[in-house]
Design a protein around this motif. Structure first.
Motif, PDB file in Angstrom:
ATOM      1  N   GLU A   1      72.758  67.067 -17.851  1.00  0.00           N
ATOM      2  CA  GLU A   1      72.000  67.463 -19.041  1.00  0.00           C
ATOM      3  C   GLU A   1      71.394  66.246 -19.731  1.00  0.00           C
ATOM      4  O   GLU A   1      70.237  66.290 -20.178  1.00  0.00           O
ATOM      5  N   ALA A   2      72.150  65.150 -19.814  1.00  0.00           N
ATOM      6  CA  ALA A   2      71.634  63.941 -20.463  1.00  0.00           C
ATOM      7  C   ALA A   2      70.445  63.383 -19.693  1.00  0.00           C
ATOM      8  O   ALA A   2      69.410  63.015 -20.288  1.00  0.00           O
ATOM      9  N   PHE A   3      70.553  63.304 -18.362  1.00  0.00           N
ATOM     10  CA  PHE A   3      69.462  62.756 -17.562  1.00  0.00           C
ATOM     11  C   PHE A   3      68.249  63.686 -17.567  1.00  0.00           C
ATOM     12  O   PHE A   3      67.103  63.220 -17.666  1.00  0.00           O
ATOM     13  N   TYR A   4      68.494  64.984 -17.442  1.00  0.00           N
ATOM     14  CA  TYR A   4      67.395  65.953 -17.448  1.00  0.00           C
ATOM     15  C   TYR A   4      66.650  65.913 -18.783  1.00  0.00           C
ATOM     16  O   TYR A   4      65.404  65.901 -18.812  1.00  0.00           O
ATOM     17  N   ALA A   5      67.375  65.889 -19.882  1.00  0.00           N
ATOM     18  CA  ALA A   5      66.739  65.855 -21.204  1.00  0.00           C
ATOM     19  C   ALA A   5      65.886  64.598 -21.370  1.00  0.00           C
ATOM     20  O   ALA A   5      64.783  64.657 -21.936  1.00  0.00           O
ATOM     21  N   GLU A   6      66.376  63.472 -20.875  1.00  0.00           N
ATOM     22  CA  GLU A   6      65.608  62.231 -20.971  1.00  0.00           C
ATOM     23  C   GLU A   6      64.348  62.316 -20.112  1.00  0.00           C
ATOM     24  O   GLU A   6      63.271  61.860 -20.519  1.00  0.00           O
ATOM     25  N   GLY A   7      64.472  62.886 -18.915  1.00  0.00           N
ATOM     26  CA  GLY A   7      63.299  63.049 -18.075  1.00  0.00           C
ATOM     27  C   GLY A   7      62.244  63.934 -18.700  1.00  0.00           C
ATOM     28  O   GLY A   7      61.038  63.642 -18.642  1.00  0.00           O
ATOM     29  N   GLU A   8      62.662  65.035 -19.308  1.00  0.00           N
ATOM     30  CA  GLU A   8      61.725  65.936 -19.961  1.00  0.00           C
ATOM     31  C   GLU A   8      61.119  65.292 -21.211  1.00  0.00           C
ATOM     32  O   GLU A   8      59.937  65.497 -21.510  1.00  0.00           O
ATOM     33  N   ARG A   9      61.918  64.539 -21.941  1.00  0.00           N
ATOM     34  CA  ARG A   9      61.417  63.894 -23.166  1.00  0.00           C
ATOM     35  C   ARG A   9      60.332  62.867 -22.868  1.00  0.00           C
ATOM     36  O   ARG A   9      59.345  62.761 -23.602  1.00  0.00           O
ATOM     37  N   THR A  10      60.507  62.135 -21.776  1.00  0.00           N
ATOM     38  CA  THR A  10      59.615  61.011 -21.487  1.00  0.00           C
ATOM     39  C   THR A  10      58.660  61.272 -20.326  1.00  0.00           C
ATOM     40  O   THR A  10      57.826  60.427 -20.026  1.00  0.00           O
ATOM     41  N   ASN A  11      58.805  62.433 -19.679  1.00  0.00           N
ATOM     42  CA  ASN A  11      57.994  62.737 -18.486  1.00  0.00           C
ATOM     43  C   ASN A  11      58.148  61.628 -17.441  1.00  0.00           C
ATOM     44  O   ASN A  11      57.179  61.215 -16.798  1.00  0.00           O
ATOM     45  N   ALA A  12      59.379  61.158 -17.257  1.00  0.00           N
ATOM     46  CA  ALA A  12      59.649  60.016 -16.382  1.00  0.00           C
ATOM     47  C   ALA A  12      59.729  60.456 -14.922  1.00  0.00           C
ATOM     48  O   ALA A  12      60.143  61.578 -14.608  1.00  0.00           O
ATOM     49  N   ASP A  13      59.355  59.536 -14.040  1.00  0.00           N
ATOM     50  CA  ASP A  13      59.530  59.748 -12.601  1.00  0.00           C
ATOM     51  C   ASP A  13      60.961  59.443 -12.172  1.00  0.00           C
ATOM     52  O   ASP A  13      61.486  60.067 -11.247  1.00  0.00           O
ATOM     53  N   ILE A  14      61.568  58.456 -12.818  1.00  0.00           N
ATOM     54  CA  ILE A  14      62.937  58.045 -12.515  1.00  0.00           C
ATOM     55  C   ILE A  14      63.670  57.816 -13.831  1.00  0.00           C
ATOM     56  O   ILE A  14      63.130  57.194 -14.749  1.00  0.00           O
ATOM     57  N   ILE A  15      64.894  58.306 -13.912  1.00  0.00           N
ATOM     58  CA  ILE A  15      65.753  58.055 -15.073  1.00  0.00           C
ATOM     59  C   ILE A  15      66.982  57.305 -14.559  1.00  0.00           C
ATOM     60  O   ILE A  15      67.637  57.737 -13.619  1.00  0.00           O
ATOM     61  N   ILE A  16      67.261  56.155 -15.175  1.00  0.00           N
ATOM     62  CA  ILE A  16      68.343  55.275 -14.731  1.00  0.00           C
ATOM     63  C   ILE A  16      69.429  55.244 -15.789  1.00  0.00           C
ATOM     64  O   ILE A  16      69.134  55.179 -16.990  1.00  0.00           O
ATOM     65  N   GLY A  17      70.700  55.255 -15.352  1.00  0.00           N
ATOM     66  CA  GLY A  17      71.800  55.218 -16.301  1.00  0.00           C
ATOM     67  C   GLY A  17      72.858  54.195 -15.945  1.00  0.00           C
ATOM     68  O   GLY A  17      72.902  53.683 -14.820  1.00  0.00           O
ATOM     69  N   ALA A  18      73.701  53.879 -16.901  1.00  0.00           N
ATOM     70  CA  ALA A  18      74.889  53.074 -16.636  1.00  0.00           C
ATOM     71  C   ALA A  18      75.894  53.933 -15.874  1.00  0.00           C
ATOM     72  O   ALA A  18      75.710  55.149 -15.714  1.00  0.00           O
ATOM     73  N   TYR A  19      76.969  53.325 -15.395  1.00  0.00           N
ATOM     74  CA  TYR A  19      77.994  54.093 -14.688  1.00  0.00           C
ATOM     75  C   TYR A  19      79.346  53.417 -14.836  1.00  0.00           C
ATOM     76  O   TYR A  19      79.446  52.261 -15.256  1.00  0.00           O
ATOM     77  N   TYR A  20      80.382  54.147 -14.503  1.00  0.00           N
ATOM     78  CA  TYR A  20      81.736  53.616 -14.499  1.00  0.00           C
ATOM     79  C   TYR A  20      82.135  53.216 -13.074  1.00  0.00           C
ATOM     80  O   TYR A  20      81.815  53.922 -12.113  1.00  0.00           O
ATOM     81  N   GLY A  21      82.829  52.104 -12.949  1.00  0.00           N
ATOM     82  CA  GLY A  21      83.497  51.762 -11.704  1.00  0.00           C
ATOM     83  C   GLY A  21      84.948  52.189 -11.822  1.00  0.00           C
ATOM     84  O   GLY A  21      85.655  51.769 -12.746  1.00  0.00           O
ATOM     85  N   ALA A  22      85.390  53.063 -10.929  1.00  0.00           N
ATOM     86  CA  ALA A  22      86.753  53.602 -10.990  1.00  0.00           C
ATOM     87  C   ALA A  22      87.594  52.967  -9.886  1.00  0.00           C
ATOM     88  O   ALA A  22      87.354  53.192  -8.701  1.00  0.00           O
ATOM     89  N   TYR A  23      88.578  52.154 -10.290  1.00  0.00           N
ATOM     90  CA  TYR A  23      89.453  51.450  -9.362  1.00  0.00           C
ATOM     91  C   TYR A  23      90.831  52.107  -9.345  1.00  0.00           C
ATOM     92  O   TYR A  23      91.213  52.822 -10.270  1.00  0.00           O
ATOM     93  N   SER A  24      91.582  51.803  -8.306  1.00  0.00           N
ATOM     94  CA  SER A  24      92.971  52.285  -8.207  1.00  0.00           C
ATOM     95  C   SER A  24      93.069  53.788  -8.426  1.00  0.00           C
ATOM     96  O   SER A  24      93.878  54.281  -9.208  1.00  0.00           O
ATOM     97  N   ASN A  25      92.186  54.504  -7.721  1.00  0.00           N
ATOM     98  CA  ASN A  25      92.184  55.968  -7.808  1.00  0.00           C
ATOM     99  C   ASN A  25      91.967  56.459  -9.240  1.00  0.00           C
ATOM    100  O   ASN A  25      92.528  57.467  -9.671  1.00  0.00           O
ATOM    101  N   GLY A  26      91.127  55.723  -9.961  1.00  0.00           N
ATOM    102  CA  GLY A  26      90.768  56.146 -11.308  1.00  0.00           C
ATOM    103  C   GLY A  26      91.683  55.652 -12.402  1.00  0.00           C
ATOM    104  O   GLY A  26      91.476  55.968 -13.578  1.00  0.00           O
TER     105      GLY A  26
END
Length: 516
Positions: free
Chosen positions: A101-126
């Motif tokens: 929902e966050a990425f879709y809303a940003e794409g619709e708001r900006t009419n973007a071709d690509i939407i890029i986000g931060a992410y979590y690195g999950a170690y030791s099985n989270g």
């Protein structure tokens, strides 16, 4: 009516993780989605898990195919996807419920071709979660941009799963994945330059599971990364963009090739054929690089990676590089003979490799800096030149020796940083990186390292490297008669004048010290 987002999940032998992955996709707050699961010939119970989940959620579509690899599994899904946007999710990862929902809303708001986000690195099985944030130059941009206006976007790592793509961008440009293990690399260098509008979500929603036996580790990746870069380079050349993006391309090529020496280190050390193939291919790539064209982009290469590049490029010693990898591997086993050293103000800091492994986690060592009492004294002589007292001639800045050459050709002796060291083991060689300060530099300068015996001040080894205008970095290497463990020696560092004329606006840094 087309769904808002097509979620593509390639599956191969991930029965332990797949249920969590699919559950978090099904639970997305954005409901109007299709979930395309491609069983790429899994031999475990992955297909049973996917089939059970498809019965529970009608939006899940399961496609079976013979094993063809991650890239081709994604291509199979792209061929049948109908969503306005496309998202790729690796089958051992998972999503925050608000991700789509966050990425879709940003794409619709900006009419973007690509939407890029931060992410979590999950170690030791989270059990240990780290945030991988967006580049500071991008994270606060709240309007869509073209890559030429924010070139840092090209310097970001290459995963495809931290982005949402407008599907017609992929289809209009006939973009698909290659069969090689490093399939994300050619995809990135096709899709990002094709995008006219890029937008960012300044929050992490994707959980990337870091595990030693995932698709991104093993024997094959040690060689496939070169083929993937070759394919990406050709696509940029065909598009007439290669020279324009050369700094960003080169930084990513270096980081990705050297990253493989971390990720596939066990295979490189255990298999002579794989090591030889990797080393020869890396040597060919690194010797062809023009590092003087990188400009400020070079700061995106970690110093330990830069050291390995120069080690391969300038020493031309496969066995020395193998020993370097083995020493770094030994850090996780607490083997003193394997410690790789970098300079601190009063001692040497023992830096652990950034690779996360079960061994490191068990000892809770990843990211920890240990101290090795090897440097017993540091002297800056002189601290300032008489003809330029306003500037430090020799100093330790942020644990890095910093030196100015004499500005005028008036017979002034160059300043030194002299480190008195007690050999942590039987030592016979020292390597480090010398880096020239570039802005407005108009003359050549030189870097010098000396190894000195304290008892009689005799010079055991000396290396001098000239830096023409435009050259920024070089590997310094000095070999000397073996110094026994516990014996003291002096490592002397200096910046020298290299040409007639005043040496304004220049300095030399020394870092990434290794003692063998």
């Amino acid at each position: 009516m087309e769904p808002k987002v097509s979620v593509i999940v390639p599956v191969y032998n991930v029965e332990t993780y797949l249920e969590k992955c699919l559950d978090t996709i099904s639970a997305q707050t954005l409901r109007d989605i299709e979930i395309i699961v491609v069983n790429d010939g899994a031999t475990d119970r992955s297909r049973e898990v996917a089939l059970r989940k498809a019965r529970e959620d009608s939006r899940i579509r399961l496609i079976d195919q013979e094993n063809q690899g991650l890239g081709f599994a994604r291509n199979t899904a792209l061929d049948v996807a109908t969503g306005k946007y496309v998202v790729f999710v690796d089958s051992d990862d998972w999503l925050d419920h608000g991700c789509l929902e966050a990425f879709y809303a940003e794409g619709e708001r900006t009419n973007a071709d690509i939407i890029i986000g931060a992410y979590y690195g999950a170690y030791s099985n989270g059990r240990r979660i780290l945030i991988n944030d967006l580049d500071p130059a991008l994270k606060y941009i709240d309007t869509p941009f073209h890559w030429r206006d924010a070139r840092e976007v090209l310097l970001m790592p290459t995963p495809v799963w931290d982005k949402m793509y407008r599907r017609d961008l992929i289809e209009r440009n006939h973009i698909r994945f290659v069969k090689e293990t490093s399939e994300d690399i050619p995809f990135k260098w096709q899709v990002l330059p094709a995008a006219q509008r890029i937008s960012v979500v300044n929050a992490p929603f994707y959980y990337y599971r870091v595990r030693g036996n995932s698709l991104t580790s093993g024997l094959k990746v040690a060689v496939d990364v070169f083929r993937a870069h070759d394919l990406a380079r050709r696509s940029l050349q065909r598009a007439g963009l290669y020279d324009e993006v050369y700094p960003e391309w080169t930084v990513r090529e270096i980081n990705e090739i050297i990253y493989v020496s971390d990720k596939a280190r066990p295979a490189l050390l255990a298999n002579n054929l794989v090591f030889s193939a990797y080393y020869n291919l890396a040597s060919k790539v690194f010797r062809a690089l023009d590092l003087s064209r990188l400009g400020s982009a070079i700061t995106y290469i970690p110093r330990e990676y830069l050291f390995r590049v120069l080690h391969i490029r300038e020493l031309d010693s496969p066995e020395a590089f193998r020993r370097l990898l083995q020493r770094e591997a030994n850090e996780f086993q607490g083997d003193e003979r394997g410690l790789s050293l970098s300079l601190g103000k009063k001692r040497l800091h023992v830096r652990l490799s950034p690779q996360d492994s079960s061994t490191a986690e068990a000892k809770d060592k990843t990211g920890v800096t240990a101290i090795h009492e090897a440097v017993t004294a540091v002297d800056c002589v002189p601290e300032r030149y008489a003809h330029a007292p306003e500037w430090p001639a020799a100093a330790i800045t942020y644990n890095t020796p910093t030196l100015l050459p004499p500005i005028h050709d008036d017979g002034t002796e160059p300043a030194e940083v002299r480190m008195t060291m007690r050999a942590p083991w039987a030592a016979k060689a020292c390597t480090c990186i010398a880096e020239a300060f570039q802005p407005e530099r108009e003359v050549a300068i030189k870097a010098r390292i000396r190894v000195i015996r304290p008892s009689d001040a005799s010079i055991l080894a000396e290396t001098v490297v000239e830096f023409p205008v435009g050259q920024r970095i070089a590997l310094m290497a000095a070999t000397f008669p073996e110094i026994k463990k516990g014996e003291e020696f002096i490592l002397s560092l200096s910046a020298l004048r290299g040409a007639p004329g005043p040496a304004y606006y220049t300095a030399m840094w020394f870092h990434s010290f290794h003692i063998e």
